[in-house]
Motif scaffolding. Structure first.
Motif, PDB file in Angstrom:
ATOM      1  N   ALA A   3       0.819  -1.214   0.000  1.00  0.00           N
ATOM      2  CA  ALA A   3       0.000   0.000   0.000  1.00  0.00           C
ATOM      3  C   ALA A   3       0.851   1.261   0.000  1.00  0.00           C
ATOM      4  O   ALA A   3       0.376   2.329  -0.399  1.00  0.00           O
ATOM      5  N   SER A   4       2.111   1.153   0.435  1.00  0.00           N
ATOM      6  CA  SER A   4       3.007   2.311   0.453  1.00  0.00           C
ATOM      7  C   SER A   4       4.446   1.827   0.496  1.00  0.00           C
ATOM      8  O   SER A   4       4.704   0.659   0.790  1.00  0.00           O
ATOM      9  N   ALA A   5       5.371   2.704   0.179  1.00  0.00           N
ATOM     10  CA  ALA A   5       6.818   2.517   0.411  1.00  0.00           C
ATOM     11  C   ALA A   5       7.488   1.470  -0.469  1.00  0.00           C
ATOM     12  O   ALA A   5       8.705   1.346  -0.445  1.00  0.00           O
ATOM     13  N   ALA A   6       6.734   0.687  -1.218  1.00  0.00           N
ATOM     14  CA  ALA A   6       7.339  -0.356  -2.053  1.00  0.00           C
ATOM     15  C   ALA A   6       6.410  -0.670  -3.222  1.00  0.00           C
ATOM     16  O   ALA A   6       5.240  -0.266  -3.251  1.00  0.00           O
ATOM     17  N   ARG A   7       6.929  -1.392  -4.180  1.00  0.00           N
ATOM     18  CA  ARG A   7       6.178  -1.792  -5.382  1.00  0.00           C
ATOM     19  C   ARG A   7       6.089  -3.305  -5.453  1.00  0.00           C
ATOM     20  O   ARG A   7       6.953  -3.995  -4.907  1.00  0.00           O
ATOM     21  N   PRO A   8       5.091  -3.821  -6.152  1.00  0.00           N
ATOM     22  CA  PRO A   8       4.045  -3.108  -6.891  1.00  0.00           C
ATOM     23  C   PRO A   8       2.924  -2.623  -5.994  1.00  0.00           C
ATOM     24  O   PRO A   8       2.765  -3.100  -4.869  1.00  0.00           O
ATOM     25  N   THR A   9       2.145  -1.678  -6.496  1.00  0.00           N
ATOM     26  CA  THR A   9       0.937  -1.274  -5.796  1.00  0.00           C
ATOM     27  C   THR A   9      -0.118  -2.371  -5.978  1.00  0.00           C
ATOM     28  O   THR A   9      -0.035  -3.183  -6.915  1.00  0.00           O
ATOM     29  N   PRO A  10      -1.130  -2.416  -5.133  1.00  0.00           N
ATOM     30  CA  PRO A  10      -2.191  -3.418  -5.321  1.00  0.00           C
ATOM     31  C   PRO A  10      -2.862  -3.319  -6.685  1.00  0.00           C
ATOM     32  O   PRO A  10      -3.102  -4.341  -7.343  1.00  0.00           O
ATOM     33  N   ALA A  11      -3.158  -2.101  -7.121  1.00  0.00           N
ATOM     34  CA  ALA A  11      -3.824  -1.944  -8.421  1.00  0.00           C
ATOM     35  C   ALA A  11      -2.946  -2.449  -9.559  1.00  0.00           C
ATOM     36  O   ALA A  11      -3.424  -3.112 -10.489  1.00  0.00           O
ATOM     37  N   ASP A  12      -1.651  -2.146  -9.496  1.00  0.00           N
ATOM     38  CA  ASP A  12      -0.733  -2.622 -10.541  1.00  0.00           C
ATOM     39  C   ASP A  12      -0.660  -4.142 -10.545  1.00  0.00           C
ATOM     40  O   ASP A  12      -0.614  -4.775 -11.616  1.00  0.00           O
ATOM     41  N   ALA A  13      -0.628  -4.752  -9.360  1.00  0.00           N
ATOM     42  CA  ALA A  13      -0.550  -6.211  -9.277  1.00  0.00           C
ATOM     43  C   ALA A  13      -1.814  -6.854  -9.818  1.00  0.00           C
ATOM     44  O   ALA A  13      -1.754  -7.860 -10.543  1.00  0.00           O
ATOM     45  N   VAL A  14      -2.974  -6.296  -9.482  1.00  0.00           N
ATOM     46  CA  VAL A  14      -4.244  -6.827 -10.014  1.00  0.00           C
ATOM     47  C   VAL A  14      -4.257  -6.726 -11.532  1.00  0.00           C
ATOM     48  O   VAL A  14      -4.573  -7.706 -12.238  1.00  0.00           O
ATOM     49  N   ARG A  29      -9.642 -14.739 -12.704  1.00  0.00           N
ATOM     50  CA  ARG A  29     -10.175 -14.032 -11.533  1.00  0.00           C
ATOM     51  C   ARG A  29      -9.023 -13.649 -10.628  1.00  0.00           C
ATOM     52  O   ARG A  29      -8.130 -14.465 -10.369  1.00  0.00           O
ATOM     53  N   VAL A  30      -9.056 -12.430 -10.130  1.00  0.00           N
ATOM     54  CA  VAL A  30      -8.023 -11.954  -9.211  1.00  0.00           C
ATOM     55  C   VAL A  30      -8.713 -11.440  -7.946  1.00  0.00           C
ATOM     56  O   VAL A  30      -9.676 -10.670  -8.019  1.00  0.00           O
ATOM     57  N   VAL A  31      -8.212 -11.886  -6.802  1.00  0.00           N
ATOM     58  CA  VAL A  31      -8.738 -11.420  -5.530  1.00  0.00           C
ATOM     59  C   VAL A  31      -7.592 -10.847  -4.709  1.00  0.00           C
ATOM     60  O   VAL A  31      -6.421 -11.160  -4.938  1.00  0.00           O
ATOM     61  N   VAL A  32      -7.949 -10.018  -3.745  1.00  0.00           N
ATOM     62  CA  VAL A  32      -6.954  -9.352  -2.916  1.00  0.00           C
ATOM     63  C   VAL A  32      -7.125  -9.806  -1.469  1.00  0.00           C
ATOM     64  O   VAL A  32      -8.229  -9.754  -0.922  1.00  0.00           O
ATOM     65  N   ALA A  33      -6.029 -10.259  -0.878  1.00  0.00           N
ATOM     66  CA  ALA A  33      -6.006 -10.646   0.532  1.00  0.00           C
ATOM     67  C   ALA A  33      -5.394  -9.502   1.331  1.00  0.00           C
ATOM     68  O   ALA A  33      -4.244  -9.127   1.108  1.00  0.00           O
ATOM     69  N   SER A  34      -6.165  -8.957   2.255  1.00  0.00           N
ATOM     70  CA  SER A  34      -5.739  -7.779   3.023  1.00  0.00           C
ATOM     71  C   SER A  34      -4.941  -8.210   4.256  1.00  0.00           C
ATOM     72  O   SER A  34      -5.522  -8.725   5.213  1.00  0.00           O
ATOM     73  N   TYR A  35      -3.650  -7.956   4.215  1.00  0.00           N
ATOM     74  CA  TYR A  35      -2.774  -8.297   5.347  1.00  0.00           C
ATOM     75  C   TYR A  35      -2.642  -7.079   6.251  1.00  0.00           C
ATOM     76  O   TYR A  35      -1.576  -6.481   6.398  1.00  0.00           O
ATOM     77  N   PHE A  36      -3.777  -6.704   6.843  1.00  0.00           N
ATOM     78  CA  PHE A  36      -3.844  -5.572   7.762  1.00  0.00           C
ATOM     79  C   PHE A  36      -4.521  -6.047   9.041  1.00  0.00           C
ATOM     80  O   PHE A  36      -5.496  -6.801   8.983  1.00  0.00           O
ATOM     81  N   LEU A  37      -4.040  -5.557  10.165  1.00  0.00           N
ATOM     82  CA  LEU A  37      -4.656  -5.929  11.421  1.00  0.00           C
ATOM     83  C   LEU A  37      -6.010  -5.271  11.597  1.00  0.00           C
ATOM     84  O   LEU A  37      -6.976  -5.903  12.033  1.00  0.00           O
ATOM     85  N   ALA A  38      -6.099  -3.979  11.248  1.00  0.00           N
ATOM     86  CA  ALA A  38      -7.299  -3.210  11.558  1.00  0.00           C
ATOM     87  C   ALA A  38      -7.673  -2.305  10.382  1.00  0.00           C
ATOM     88  O   ALA A  38      -6.830  -1.979   9.545  1.00  0.00           O
ATOM     89  N   PRO A  39      -8.914  -1.885  10.319  1.00  0.00           N
ATOM     90  CA  PRO A  39      -9.328  -0.962   9.259  1.00  0.00           C
ATOM     91  C   PRO A  39      -8.695   0.405   9.444  1.00  0.00           C
ATOM     92  O   PRO A  39      -8.268   0.775  10.537  1.00  0.00           O
TER      93      PRO A  39
END
Length: 244
Positions: A163-174, A184-194
């Motif tokens: 999401a920041s500081a490195a590449r690729p961005t999520p949109a670019d990877a999708v 089909r492409v899905v995104v797995a959110s590796y975040f603890l909290a919203p």
């Protein structure tokens, strides 16, 4: 146990941490579990640990609620401990490892993808594993390693994104996976909290063509179990040291 979360201006983050630690307390009612945040939200870990010492505690386990070892675990938390040791030299402090990487986190990621309607290991589905990203190359390398390991589950492919500081961005990877022919492409959110990053990843990934974006890990049962596992690792180290 003094849990130390990153902290966020978004009130949903503190509420999610509270929910996770409530699940930890429910699993281990005899363990006092206190909450603290490095930034943006009270209470500060120095204040929490100082308060413990004032109330007569002689030891505490500091447990980072961080998904990878990066700046916060390598610099911020040691800084907190040094400050507390100066204030309260008689308070014995031990630090647990960061939550990730660990197989329980992979299980939590799969739980959240299932909740988003994704069949785990579907050979027609490619996954983008998205973390916040870091200026620490070792932290980003951890996400690359997790992605490589996850491919063994049968997915069409798994790639990391940041999401920041490195590449690729999520949109670019999708977009790259769709351009390469993934049905089909899905995104797995590796975040603890919203919060800001999780919202941004969801919005931009869906705009790039992702079929689904999983919820944040939050108070998944696997995370509550992992918190206690990290706590127990430190307790085992203390017992071993005392027996020597």
């Amino acid at each position: 146990m003094v849990a130390v979360a990153h902290g966020s201006k978004d009130p949903r983050a503190a509420a999610t941490v509270a929910e996770l630690l409530a699940a930890v307390r429910a699993r281990r009612p005899g363990v006092p579990v206190l909450t603290s945040f490095l930034d943006h939200a009270p209470p500060n870990p120095v204040r929490v640990l100082d308060g413990l010492a004032q109330r007569g505690a002689d030891q505490a386990i500091v447990l980072p609620l961080l998904l990878t070892a990066a700046y916060h675990s390598k610099s911020d938390i040691p800084g907190v401990l040094n400050e507390v040791r100066t204030l309260r030299p008689r308070l014995s402090l031990r630090t647990a490892g960061t939550l990730g990487p660990h197989p329980l986190l992979m299980a939590a990621l799969e739980r959240r993808l299932t909740e988003a309607g994704v069949e785990i290991g579907d050979p027609d589905t490619a996954v983008v594993l998205v973390s916040a990203g870091s200026s620490d190359p070792a932290a980003n390398a951890t996400i690359w390693g997790m992605a490589r390991e996850w491919r063994n589950r049968g997915w069409r492919g798994v790639v990391p994104a940041f999401a920041s500081a490195a590449r690729p961005t999520p949109a670019d990877a999708v977009s790259a996976l769709l351009d390469a022919g993934a049905p089909r492409v899905v995104v797995a959110s590796y975040f603890l909290a919203p919060g800001y990053f999780a919202d941004k990843v969801r919005r931009e990934s869906l705009a790039a063509g992702a079929a689904a974006v999983s919820p944040v890990l939050g108070a998944a049962p696997e995370l509550a179990e992992l918190v206690l596992h990290r706590y127990d690792e430190v307790r085992a180290e203390v017992r071993t040291a005392a027996a020597v």
